[in-house]
Design an enzyme around this catalytic site. Structure first.
Site, PDB file in Angstrom:
ATOM      1  N   ASP A  89       0.809  -1.213   0.000  1.00  0.00           N
ATOM      2  CA  ASP A  89       0.000   0.000   0.000  1.00  0.00           C
ATOM      3  C   ASP A  89       0.848   1.271   0.000  1.00  0.00           C
ATOM      4  O   ASP A  89       2.076   1.217   0.208  1.00  0.00           O
ATOM      5  CB  ASP A  89      -0.957   0.012   1.211  1.00  0.00           C
ATOM      6  N   GLU A 119      -9.520  -1.832   5.755  1.00  0.00           N
ATOM      7  CA  GLU A 119     -10.122  -1.533   7.058  1.00  0.00           C
ATOM      8  C   GLU A 119     -11.335  -2.432   7.288  1.00  0.00           C
ATOM      9  O   GLU A 119     -11.857  -3.028   6.334  1.00  0.00           O
ATOM     10  CB  GLU A 119     -10.544  -0.058   7.077  1.00  0.00           C
ATOM     11  N   ASN A 142      -7.031  -2.965  14.679  1.00  0.00           N
ATOM     12  CA  ASN A 142      -8.456  -3.190  14.395  1.00  0.00           C
ATOM     13  C   ASN A 142      -8.660  -4.378  13.435  1.00  0.00           C
ATOM     14  O   ASN A 142      -9.736  -4.554  12.883  1.00  0.00           O
ATOM     15  CB  ASN A 142      -9.099  -1.921  13.820  1.00  0.00           C
ATOM     16  N   HIS A 175      -7.013  -4.909  10.571  1.00  0.00           N
ATOM     17  CA  HIS A 175      -6.784  -4.689   9.139  1.00  0.00           C
ATOM     18  C   HIS A 175      -5.498  -5.359   8.657  1.00  0.00           C
ATOM     19  O   HIS A 175      -4.563  -5.586   9.425  1.00  0.00           O
ATOM     20  CB  HIS A 175      -6.834  -3.203   8.752  1.00  0.00           C
TER      21      HIS A 175
END
Ligand code: GLP
Length: 260
Positions: A67, A143, A136, A138
């Site tokens: 990314d 996400e 979280n 990811h």
């Protein structure tokens, strides 16, 4: 899913470095997917140390990072281009032009995302994908609620993720809101996956990934669908797992066994 639990961060990092080294040895001309984040810093330091000691070479590898932040040029101090150059590429023998990241400053980020996905396919796909894990759940910048069938595209970052990555940017307003990220389906197409998670802050996400339901709410849980996913943890990151005894029994000291 292979769950390897090592006593501490250093041994977990070294275990992942061994897996990378095996892939580099096995396939001349292999393709690797690479991750960023704080967890990867000691891993890349170990790869650089092994390279300097003459134990491994990146001269035959092609890499694709997961990314990049939308809007950041490769020389921006907070960009993943800069991170990769500083922690890995500049200290190894990787060939110029063989380390790929999406261009965050592309005039048309959507087109850049699609072109990146096509570039991975043109190279014949990824042999080994290295992953970290967000608190979280990811993976890359997929996400929670990302489609499990997603491809490389633009994602809006959650407040949690922006907070976690804020220390990499001088000012609040510099922290990007969007990223170009490989999708979950893109990641699952890698022929093998190794995920490294260390520290107590990852314990809940690790438990959801390994022992929770496969759910878009925890994007990393999609790895349960992959036939060759290895999860390497230190004891703290493994501390919320329920079947810890079993993982130790199957892979004592995080080592391979004949049957997993
Ligand atoms: C970022 C990256 C992920 C990485 C995650 C965890 O959001 N896009 O690839 O796995 O952070 O980062 P850290 O290792 O710093 O906890």
């Amino acid at each position: 899913m292979k769950v390897l639990i090592l006593p501490d961060t250093a041994t977990a990092v070294s275990r992942v470095a061994d897996i990378l080294a095996q892939t580099l040895d096995a396939g001349r001309g292999c393709t690797m997917g690479l991750a960023t984040g704080g967890t990867m810093v000691p891993l890349y330091a170990e790869i650089v140390a092994r390279h300097r000691a003459g134990q491994l070479s990146l001269a035959q590898v092609t890499t694709f990072n997961l990314d990049e932040y939308v809007g950041l040029a490769p020389d921006h101090p907070g960009s993943y281009h800069r991170y990769m150059a500083e922690v890995l590429f500049d200290h190894t023998d990787i060939r110029p032009g063989h380390a790929h990241l999406p261009r965050g400053d592309a005039p048309d980020p959507r087109a850049e995302a699609m072109a990146y996905e096509a570039r991975i396919a043109r190279e014949g796909g990824i042999d080994l994908q290295v992953l970290g894990l967000g608190q979280n759940g990811h993976i890359a910048f997929n996400e929670p609620t990302s489609s499990l069938g997603s491809r490389t595209r633009i994602k809006t970052l959650t407040d949690d993720t922006r907070r976690a990555n804020r220390p990499y940017f001088d000012r609040e307003e510099d922290m990007p809101r969007y990223a170009i990220t490989m999708g979950i389906a893109t990641i699952l197409e890698a022929r093998a996956i190794v995920l490294l998670a260390t520290g107590a802050s990852k314990a809940d996400a690790v438990a959801a990934m390994v022992e929770g339901p496969v759910s878009a709410l925890c994007p990393a849980s999609a790895l349960q669908l992959h036939p060759k996913a290895t999860i390497v943890l230190d004891a703290k990151a493994a501390s919320a797992l329920r079947l810890t005894n079993y993982y130790h029994h199957v892979h004592p000291d995080g080592q391979e066994s004949d049957y997993s």
